[in-house]
Design a protein around this motif. Sequence first.
Motif, PDB file in Angstrom:
ATOM      1  N   ASP A 253       0.835  -1.209   0.000  1.00 56.46           N
ATOM      2  CA  ASP A 253       0.000   0.000   0.000  1.00 56.46           C
ATOM      3  C   ASP A 253       0.870   1.260   0.000  1.00 56.46           C
ATOM      4  N   LEU A 254       0.252   2.352  -0.473  1.00 57.40           N
ATOM      5  CA  LEU A 254       0.879   3.675  -0.433  1.00 57.40           C
ATOM      6  C   LEU A 254       0.103   4.521   0.572  1.00 57.40           C
TER       7      LEU A 254
ATOM      8  N   ASN B 258      -0.379   8.035   2.935  1.00 53.21           N
ATOM      9  CA  ASN B 258      -0.079   9.466   3.082  1.00 53.21           C
ATOM     10  C   ASN B 258      -0.284   9.874   4.542  1.00 53.21           C
TER      11      ASN B 258
ATOM     12  N   LYS C 291       6.572  -1.489   2.166  1.00 59.12           N
ATOM     13  CA  LYS C 291       7.270  -2.536   1.421  1.00 59.12           C
ATOM     14  C   LYS C 291       7.183  -3.886   2.126  1.00 59.12           C
TER      15      LYS C 291
ATOM     16  N   SER D 212       8.066  -1.577   7.503  1.00 59.28           N
ATOM     17  CA  SER D 212       7.397  -0.302   7.213  1.00 59.28           C
ATOM     18  C   SER D 212       6.317   0.020   8.236  1.00 59.28           C
TER      19      SER D 212
ATOM     20  N   VAL E 208       4.883  10.639   2.453  1.00 61.23           N
ATOM     21  CA  VAL E 208       4.365   9.529   1.635  1.00 61.23           C
ATOM     22  C   VAL E 208       5.187   8.291   1.955  1.00 61.23           C
TER      23      VAL E 208
ATOM     24  N   THR F  82       5.667   4.173   1.374  1.00 64.61           N
ATOM     25  CA  THR F  82       5.362   2.945   0.631  1.00 64.61           C
ATOM     26  C   THR F  82       5.616   1.762   1.558  1.00 64.61           C
TER      27      THR F  82
END
Length: 213
Positions: free
Chosen positions: A19-20, A22, A64, A68, A60, A62
Amino acid sequence: GPRVLTKISSGDIKAKEGDLVNLLCSAQGELPITFSWEKDQKPLESFMEKEKPHRSSLLVVTVKDRTSFGKYICHIEDRFQSTNHTILVQKQEDTGNDENNDGGDKYLVIGIIVLAILLVISFVIIAYFIYQIRRLKLSKANPENKSKDRNNSKDIYENPDKVKDDANYEQVENEESTYTALNRTGKDKNDDHFYAHLNEVHTDYVNQKETGI
């Protein structure tokens, strides 16, 4: 000192690998206001947003792998003081796949049950046809016996007196045969000689009576 705008800033977030995400950190205070991010005591690069009457910073991330996930700390500093805003990124359980798997298992079980029912019905139909075929073969193999039995049954049903007459007739024949057999019992070749001898004796007796001897 700076005041964190919690209604605008990001709260704790759940995410999956790939997922990304914010992360937003907003604050008000005496200018100038600066932001910095870190995770596990390692600095992270972010985007600075300058809007009046507040300032914001966007990070932001990512996702991984499992490293994360964890706490992301936003350091806020204005002209006089500093403060922090912490955002926790948690791992989201893959409930969707589990539900899909559960649904797939349910459909699989239902399919197996339906297939088993169809197989049972097929076996019953096949057994029924085999029984009918054998019955038809047996009926074709003995048509005369069935016809004879039907005729006899029909005669007995329509002419019950005839059955009695036939029985009486057989009984009479048996009695006549017995009577004839009794009359014929003991007769052989010597019967004629025996009867001739009796005639001679009778003739001599008559002659003696006539002559007086």
